[in-house]
Scaffold this motif. Structure first.
Motif, PDB file in Angstrom:
ATOM      1  N   LEU A 213      44.970  34.191  55.617  1.00  0.00           N
ATOM      2  CA  LEU A 213      45.393  34.130  54.213  1.00  0.00           C
ATOM      3  C   LEU A 213      44.223  34.256  53.249  1.00  0.00           C
ATOM      4  O   LEU A 213      44.320  34.923  52.210  1.00  0.00           O
ATOM      5  CB  LEU A 213      46.127  32.807  53.974  1.00  0.00           C
ATOM      6  CG  LEU A 213      46.612  32.533  52.542  1.00  0.00           C
ATOM      7  CD1 LEU A 213      47.834  33.392  52.243  1.00  0.00           C
ATOM      8  CD2 LEU A 213      46.959  31.054  52.366  1.00  0.00           C
ATOM      9  N   VAL A 214      43.102  33.611  53.577  1.00  0.00           N
ATOM     10  CA  VAL A 214      41.984  33.477  52.627  1.00  0.00           C
ATOM     11  C   VAL A 214      41.409  34.817  52.176  1.00  0.00           C
ATOM     12  O   VAL A 214      41.172  35.018  50.974  1.00  0.00           O
ATOM     13  CB  VAL A 214      40.883  32.573  53.214  1.00  0.00           C
ATOM     14  CG1 VAL A 214      39.656  32.557  52.300  1.00  0.00           C
ATOM     15  CG2 VAL A 214      41.406  31.147  53.393  1.00  0.00           C
ATOM     16  N   PRO A 215      41.135  35.789  53.072  1.00  0.00           N
ATOM     17  CA  PRO A 215      40.577  37.064  52.591  1.00  0.00           C
ATOM     18  C   PRO A 215      41.490  37.770  51.592  1.00  0.00           C
ATOM     19  O   PRO A 215      41.004  38.339  50.601  1.00  0.00           O
ATOM     20  CB  PRO A 215      40.415  37.882  53.874  1.00  0.00           C
ATOM     21  CG  PRO A 215      40.310  36.885  54.961  1.00  0.00           C
ATOM     22  CD  PRO A 215      41.210  35.762  54.553  1.00  0.00           C
ATOM     23  N   VAL A 216      42.795  37.738  51.837  1.00  0.00           N
ATOM     24  CA  VAL A 216      43.728  38.376  50.906  1.00  0.00           C
ATOM     25  C   VAL A 216      43.734  37.627  49.582  1.00  0.00           C
ATOM     26  O   VAL A 216      43.719  38.229  48.504  1.00  0.00           O
ATOM     27  CB  VAL A 216      45.152  38.422  51.506  1.00  0.00           C
ATOM     28  CG1 VAL A 216      46.139  39.004  50.497  1.00  0.00           C
ATOM     29  CG2 VAL A 216      45.157  39.246  52.788  1.00  0.00           C
ATOM     30  N   ALA A 217      43.748  36.287  49.644  1.00  0.00           N
ATOM     31  CA  ALA A 217      43.710  35.479  48.423  1.00  0.00           C
ATOM     32  C   ALA A 217      42.445  35.762  47.620  1.00  0.00           C
ATOM     33  O   ALA A 217      42.485  35.863  46.390  1.00  0.00           O
ATOM     34  CB  ALA A 217      43.794  33.996  48.769  1.00  0.00           C
ATOM     35  N   ALA A 218      41.315  35.905  48.317  1.00  0.00           N
ATOM     36  CA  ALA A 218      40.052  36.189  47.625  1.00  0.00           C
ATOM     37  C   ALA A 218      40.091  37.557  46.961  1.00  0.00           C
ATOM     38  O   ALA A 218      39.596  37.733  45.835  1.00  0.00           O
ATOM     39  CB  ALA A 218      38.897  36.125  48.620  1.00  0.00           C
ATOM     40  N   GLY A 219      40.690  38.548  47.635  1.00  0.00           N
ATOM     41  CA  GLY A 219      40.796  39.878  47.047  1.00  0.00           C
ATOM     42  C   GLY A 219      41.659  39.890  45.802  1.00  0.00           C
ATOM     43  O   GLY A 219      41.305  40.503  44.785  1.00  0.00           O
ATOM     44  N   VAL A 220      42.801  39.183  45.852  1.00  0.00           N
ATOM     45  CA  VAL A 220      43.676  39.115  44.682  1.00  0.00           C
ATOM     46  C   VAL A 220      42.998  38.351  43.556  1.00  0.00           C
ATOM     47  O   VAL A 220      43.070  38.747  42.378  1.00  0.00           O
ATOM     48  CB  VAL A 220      45.019  38.443  45.048  1.00  0.00           C
ATOM     49  CG1 VAL A 220      45.889  38.290  43.805  1.00  0.00           C
ATOM     50  CG2 VAL A 220      45.751  39.267  46.103  1.00  0.00           C
ATOM     51  N   ALA A 221      42.325  37.242  43.893  1.00  0.00           N
ATOM     52  CA  ALA A 221      41.634  36.439  42.876  1.00  0.00           C
ATOM     53  C   ALA A 221      40.556  37.253  42.172  1.00  0.00           C
ATOM     54  O   ALA A 221      40.406  37.186  40.940  1.00  0.00           O
ATOM     55  CB  ALA A 221      41.013  35.201  43.523  1.00  0.00           C
ATOM     56  N   LEU A 222      39.819  38.046  42.941  1.00  0.00           N
ATOM     57  CA  LEU A 222      38.783  38.888  42.335  1.00  0.00           C
ATOM     58  C   LEU A 222      39.413  39.922  41.406  1.00  0.00           C
ATOM     59  O   LEU A 222      38.874  40.219  40.332  1.00  0.00           O
ATOM     60  CB  LEU A 222      37.979  39.575  43.441  1.00  0.00           C
ATOM     61  CG  LEU A 222      36.704  40.319  43.014  1.00  0.00           C
ATOM     62  CD1 LEU A 222      35.725  39.371  42.336  1.00  0.00           C
ATOM     63  CD2 LEU A 222      36.048  40.970  44.237  1.00  0.00           C
ATOM     64  N   GLY A 223      40.572  40.458  41.808  1.00  0.00           N
ATOM     65  CA  GLY A 223      41.273  41.425  40.961  1.00  0.00           C
ATOM     66  C   GLY A 223      41.752  40.814  39.659  1.00  0.00           C
ATOM     67  O   GLY A 223      41.634  41.423  38.584  1.00  0.00           O
TER      68      GLY A 223
END
Length: 336
Positions: A213-223
């Motif tokens: 979950l974390v890598p996807v969450a980090a990508g969305v958060a950065l976006g």
């Protein structure tokens, strides 16, 4: 001599306003139609990397055939083995490939990269196999999860990303007026929270991702941060006008040019380049990369988003000085 009555003058003024608004809004509607629909109408395969395993001259023959059928659609390269071909797909060096070592042809695709691209590669492979009197076996090297076999979850991220960047910038500024540190903390905090919310929905509700979950969450958060922080910074520097122009650009250019559902290579070249330089398109590329390809192919997108975040931070902390300088300049009486 005739005298113009106030009533007739008022009617003419209203008629002029009506004509101006009707024309202006019609032009805006036309522009929106062009921005949102034209890229899709002119979309299609463009420089899609295809690998070929087989005899020495097979790659050149396939490249010639594909170029004759669809000029500029594919870029063919040779691979030594099937394992190398599959690895190239996983690293996003290519989008698919053909294996001619067996009596029947095997077509390799990655539906997780784009269902439009994988479908095209499958059709091209089946057609080519049929022309040689063979059958084509389709192998999906990086498939989409069973819970979301068409990729709707990640494919529909463009608007939520734009919404998640614009609305918080307005909400925190309105509710915490004058509290600059709290506003900044709110924007960064929401970016992180929003990233985890979106990732959790994609994973647990839609079944769009199966990995961590974390890598996807980090990508969305950065976006989200790459949208929210620059917008808030522009508002600090140039007021509502700066925020509005930037927000409209993200909504009406960044959104339709993102190419999240089909991949950037499916869009016209100029549209794809602009889309990948803006946060929605870069965020979509990064999220797909970390969700399905262990981050492969997401480096440029992560760097793009990082630059937007940095620009937003610089604008935010430069805002008071720039705003004060603008106020002083406007206060200086014009000399004749």
């Amino acid at each position: 001599m005739t005298t113009q009555t106030p009533s007739s003058g008022s009617h003419r003024k209203h008629a002029a306003v009506w004509a101006g608004l009707t024309t202006g809004l019609s032009v805006i509607l036309l522009a929106l139609l062009m921005l949102f629909i034209s890229p899709s109408l002119h979309s299609g395969p463009r420089d899609l990397g295809l690998g070929v395993v087989g005899p020495q001259d097979r790659a050149a023959s396939v490249a010639e055939t594909l170029e004759d059928q669809s000029p500029g659609a594919f870029a063919v390269q040779s691979y030594e083995s099937t394992e190398d071909l599959e690895q190239g797909i996983r690293k996003r060096e290519i989008v698919g490939g053909f294996d001619f070592t067996d009596p029947d042809m095997t077509v390799y695709v990655a539906s997780a990269g784009s269902t439009a691209v994988s479908g095209t590669v499958s059709n091209v492979g089946a057609t080519m196999a049929g022309s040689m009197g063979q059958t084509a076996e389709i192998v999906d090297v990086v498939p989409l999860p069973p819970g979301d076999p068409t990729g709707v979850g990640i494919g529909g991220l463009a608007f939520p990303l734009v919404f998640g960047g614009i609305v918080p910038a307005v909400a925190f500024r309105s509710m915490l007026s004058g509290q600059r540190w709290w506003i900044f903390a709110g924007l960064t905090g929401f970016s992180v929270a929003g990233g985890f919310v979106v990732a959790a929905v994609l994973k647990y509700l839609f079944g769009s991702i199966e990995g961590p979950l974390v890598p996807v969450a980090a990508g969305v958060a950065l976006g989200i941060a790459a949208l929210a922080l620059p917008l808030a910074g522009l508002n600090e520097c140039f007021g509502t006008k700066g925020f509005t122009i930037a927000a409209m650009s993200m909504m009406f250019v960044g959104n339709p040019f993102a190419g999240i559902s089909t991949s950037a290579q499916w869009l016209p070249a100029g549209v794809a380049m602009i889309g990948q330089l803006l946060p929605p398109g870069a965020a979509g590329t990064l999220v797909r990369s970390v969700a399905y390809f262990d981050g492969a192919g997401g480096g440029a997108a992560a760097l793009t988003l990082g630059v937007w975040v940095l620009a937003g931070i610089v604008l935010w902390f430069s805002g008071p000085r720039i705003s004060a300088a603008r106020t002083r300049k406007e206060a200086i009486p014009a000399t004749v």
